[in-house]
Design an enzyme around this catalytic site. Sequence first.
Site, PDB file in Angstrom:
ATOM      1  N   GLU A  31       0.836  -1.206   0.000  1.00  0.00           N
ATOM      2  CA  GLU A  31       0.000   0.000   0.000  1.00  0.00           C
ATOM      3  C   GLU A  31       0.871   1.256   0.000  1.00  0.00           C
ATOM      4  O   GLU A  31       1.820   1.356   0.774  1.00  0.00           O
ATOM      5  CB  GLU A  31      -0.895  -0.004   1.239  1.00  0.00           C
ATOM      6  CG  GLU A  31      -2.320   0.358   0.950  1.00  0.00           C
ATOM      7  CD  GLU A  31      -2.999  -0.619   0.002  1.00  0.00           C
ATOM      8  OE1 GLU A  31      -3.270  -0.221  -1.156  1.00  0.00           O
ATOM      9  OE2 GLU A  31      -3.267  -1.758   0.395  1.00  0.00           O
ATOM     10  N   THR A  33       2.963   2.042  -2.072  1.00  0.00           N
ATOM     11  CA  THR A  33       4.271   1.758  -2.659  1.00  0.00           C
ATOM     12  C   THR A  33       4.279   2.093  -4.146  1.00  0.00           C
ATOM     13  O   THR A  33       5.338   2.297  -4.721  1.00  0.00           O
ATOM     14  CB  THR A  33       4.623   0.270  -2.493  1.00  0.00           C
ATOM     15  OG1 THR A  33       3.475  -0.507  -2.866  1.00  0.00           O
ATOM     16  CG2 THR A  33       4.987  -0.055  -1.052  1.00  0.00           C
ATOM     17  N   GLY A 124     -12.670   2.028  -1.506  1.00  0.00           N
ATOM     18  CA  GLY A 124     -11.314   1.483  -1.598  1.00  0.00           C
ATOM     19  C   GLY A 124     -11.221   0.325  -2.574  1.00  0.00           C
ATOM     20  O   GLY A 124     -10.228  -0.394  -2.584  1.00  0.00           O
ATOM     21  N   SER A 127     -13.488   1.940  -7.912  1.00  0.00           N
ATOM     22  CA  SER A 127     -14.513   2.147  -8.942  1.00  0.00           C
ATOM     23  C   SER A 127     -13.968   3.068 -10.023  1.00  0.00           C
ATOM     24  O   SER A 127     -14.382   2.990 -11.180  1.00  0.00           O
ATOM     25  CB  SER A 127     -15.779   2.743  -8.327  1.00  0.00           C
ATOM     26  OG  SER A 127     -15.547   4.045  -7.833  1.00  0.00           O
ATOM     27  N   GLU A 160      -6.490   9.648 -14.504  1.00  0.00           N
ATOM     28  CA  GLU A 160      -6.725   9.896 -13.072  1.00  0.00           C
ATOM     29  C   GLU A 160      -5.811  11.011 -12.561  1.00  0.00           C
ATOM     30  O   GLU A 160      -6.228  11.858 -11.778  1.00  0.00           O
ATOM     31  CB  GLU A 160      -6.513   8.597 -12.286  1.00  0.00           C
ATOM     32  CG  GLU A 160      -6.889   8.706 -10.844  1.00  0.00           C
ATOM     33  CD  GLU A 160      -7.905   7.662 -10.369  1.00  0.00           C
ATOM     34  OE1 GLU A 160      -8.331   6.794 -11.169  1.00  0.00           O
ATOM     35  OE2 GLU A 160      -8.280   7.731  -9.200  1.00  0.00           O
ATOM     36  N   ASP A 172      -4.085   0.404  -9.452  1.00  0.00           N
ATOM     37  CA  ASP A 172      -5.507   0.113  -9.659  1.00  0.00           C
ATOM     38  C   ASP A 172      -5.782  -0.319 -11.094  1.00  0.00           C
ATOM     39  O   ASP A 172      -6.496  -1.290 -11.352  1.00  0.00           O
ATOM     40  CB  ASP A 172      -6.349   1.364  -9.367  1.00  0.00           C
ATOM     41  CG  ASP A 172      -6.211   1.841  -7.943  1.00  0.00           C
ATOM     42  OD1 ASP A 172      -5.590   1.139  -7.125  1.00  0.00           O
ATOM     43  OD2 ASP A 172      -6.720   2.942  -7.649  1.00  0.00           O
ATOM     44  N   TYR A 224      -4.344  11.665   1.183  1.00  0.00           N
ATOM     45  CA  TYR A 224      -3.548  10.908   0.227  1.00  0.00           C
ATOM     46  C   TYR A 224      -2.430  11.783  -0.351  1.00  0.00           C
ATOM     47  O   TYR A 224      -1.275  11.376  -0.422  1.00  0.00           O
ATOM     48  CB  TYR A 224      -4.471  10.422  -0.903  1.00  0.00           C
ATOM     49  CG  TYR A 224      -3.865   9.409  -1.853  1.00  0.00           C
ATOM     50  CD1 TYR A 224      -4.108   8.046  -1.684  1.00  0.00           C
ATOM     51  CD2 TYR A 224      -3.073   9.811  -2.917  1.00  0.00           C
ATOM     52  CE1 TYR A 224      -3.568   7.120  -2.549  1.00  0.00           C
ATOM     53  CE2 TYR A 224      -2.527   8.888  -3.782  1.00  0.00           C
ATOM     54  CZ  TYR A 224      -2.784   7.548  -3.595  1.00  0.00           C
ATOM     55  OH  TYR A 224      -2.242   6.644  -4.453  1.00  0.00           O
TER      56      TYR A 224
HETATM   57  P1  ADP Z   1     -12.767   4.589  -5.556  1.00  0.00           P
HETATM   58  O1  ADP Z   1     -12.028   4.111  -4.357  1.00  0.00           O
HETATM   59  O2  ADP Z   1     -14.121   3.958  -5.633  1.00  0.00           O
HETATM   60  O3  ADP Z   1     -11.985   4.471  -6.804  1.00  0.00           O
HETATM   61  P2  ADP Z   1     -12.521   7.357  -6.201  1.00  0.00           P
HETATM   62  O4  ADP Z   1     -12.814   8.601  -5.438  1.00  0.00           O
HETATM   63  O5  ADP Z   1     -11.153   7.146  -6.701  1.00  0.00           O
HETATM   64  O6  ADP Z   1     -13.018   6.141  -5.304  1.00  0.00           O
HETATM   65  O7  ADP Z   1     -13.468   7.276  -7.481  1.00  0.00           O
HETATM   66  C1  ADP Z   1     -14.861   7.433  -7.330  1.00  0.00           C
HETATM   67  C2  ADP Z   1     -15.390   8.345  -8.418  1.00  0.00           C
HETATM   68  O8  ADP Z   1     -15.371   7.640  -9.696  1.00  0.00           O
HETATM   69  C3  ADP Z   1     -16.832   8.726  -8.235  1.00  0.00           C
HETATM   70  O9  ADP Z   1     -16.968   9.846  -7.372  1.00  0.00           O
HETATM   71  C4  ADP Z   1     -17.264   9.055  -9.657  1.00  0.00           C
HETATM   72  O10 ADP Z   1     -16.812  10.342 -10.024  1.00  0.00           O
HETATM   73  C5  ADP Z   1     -16.472   8.019 -10.463  1.00  0.00           C
HETATM   74  N1  ADP Z   1     -17.289   6.825 -10.703  1.00  0.00           N
HETATM   75  C6  ADP Z   1     -17.136   5.595 -10.182  1.00  0.00           C
HETATM   76  N2  ADP Z   1     -18.082   4.745 -10.634  1.00  0.00           N
HETATM   77  C7  ADP Z   1     -18.868   5.456 -11.443  1.00  0.00           C
HETATM   78  C8  ADP Z   1     -20.044   5.170 -12.227  1.00  0.00           C
HETATM   79  N3  ADP Z   1     -20.601   3.958 -12.242  1.00  0.00           N
HETATM   80  N4  ADP Z   1     -20.577   6.168 -12.964  1.00  0.00           N
HETATM   81  C9  ADP Z   1     -20.029   7.401 -12.952  1.00  0.00           C
HETATM   82  N5  ADP Z   1     -18.947   7.726 -12.253  1.00  0.00           N
HETATM   83  C10 ADP Z   1     -18.365   6.792 -11.500  1.00  0.00           C
HETATM   84 MG    MG Z   2     -10.096   5.430  -7.095  1.00  0.00          MG
END
Ligand code: ADP
Ligand code: MG
Length: 382
Positions: A31, A33, A124, A127, A160, A172, A224
């Site tokens: 983590e 790293t 975490g 997504s 990102e 990721d 972070y």
């Molecule tokens: P995670 O740990 O889930 O990656 P992040 O903050 O890095 O958290 O990313 C989450 C963001 O990604 C959400 O706030 C949104 O902007 C985008 N996101 C994730 N899934 C979706 C989705 N199904 N549709 C639209 N945006 C999404």
């Molecule tokens: Mg993320």
Amino acid sequence: MTSMSDIFTAAYGRTPDGVWSAPGRVNLIGEHTDYNNGYVLPFAIDYRTRVAVARREDRELHLRSTFTDGEVVASLDSLDPASMDGWSAYVLGVAWAAADAGVSLEGAFGLDIVIDSQVPVGAGLSSSAALECAAGVAFNELWDWGLTPLALARLGRVAENSAVGAPTGLLDQAASMLGQEDHVVFLDCLTEDAKPVPLHLREEGLGILVMNSNVNHDHATGGYGDRFRSCEVGAGALGVDSLREIGVDDLDRAATVLDAETLRRVRHVVTENERVLATVETLRKDGPRALGDLLNASQVSMRDDFEITVREIDLACDAAVAAGAIGARMTGGGLGGSAIALVPLSEAEAIAEAVRAVLAEHGLREPTIFPVVPSQGARRDV
Ligand code: ADP
Ligand code: MG
């Protein structure tokens, strides 16, 4: 579950040309790293983000998500990471990153896109990478980029970093692109060499529980970035380009050069790199039942040295181990989010129950606990 085709038709009144998907990920160990050019060991999970896409006649990208209302419209002629914001930046950022890396978008047609995800947001489980990688595999095929999975992972990372503004590493996206069933992805973030390593969970009767604290984090604005900068400061003071170049033997010297907080941050990264290498060795020689000490030591290091865990996560990990987990640790960027526990499948439910009971005793928010299965990475579904 409504099919992606039906979701697309409801959004755009026609049928999609295809459906692509990419999974969320869990990091087994390693983590913070990744952006220090170190080692990580994530796996893709059985929760996926799907995108259904159809070509348009013009050069516009239309984006919808079942995650939120409304439509975002952008033109392929004016993609600019500085003006991307909100959830669409994760998708538009990938197209821009490709152009920035030299892929021509000049002949590309526009697209109607709809997104639907099973990956919980902000837990975490990444997504964000699932979304970038699902978009990446779709673009790669529809626009005929001919890029490798690793190259697509890199574009997701650039999206990102540049379009969203989160200074994250390649972990990721590498997991989401390169994951395989019952394997972890051993990624060297310096060389970007990635190798699948068998986990042997199935034959050992083991499983992995995610314990989501339901405490939310935000990588773009949270602690972070502070940790990222501490690592930069530490590397600079030690005269190296990245903490990858420092070993456990260098920590005595580091103690004479660094302030106490920076030393703790550096010590986490250095020892965590060693634990990733030890985990790969242990998996090869002794199998997953022998991983407990490494997972638990990683949790302690994140708790005491990197200070990136929250109380809910610390308690959940301790409770899981006390109830029979082989090992448990926070996973992901931290400051909330999730932990994982490596558990005998026969005891998974009892362990989850014990964790819930301990958090309830402390009057803390109820965690969401569920198993994840190491699964295949990004692909075309339909
Ligand atoms: P995670 O740990 O889930 O990656 P992040 O903050 O890095 O958290 O990313 C989450 C963001 O990604 C959400 O706030 C949104 O902007 C985008 N996101 C994730 N899934 C979706 C989705 N199904 N549709 C639209 N945006 C999404
Ligand atoms: Mg993320």
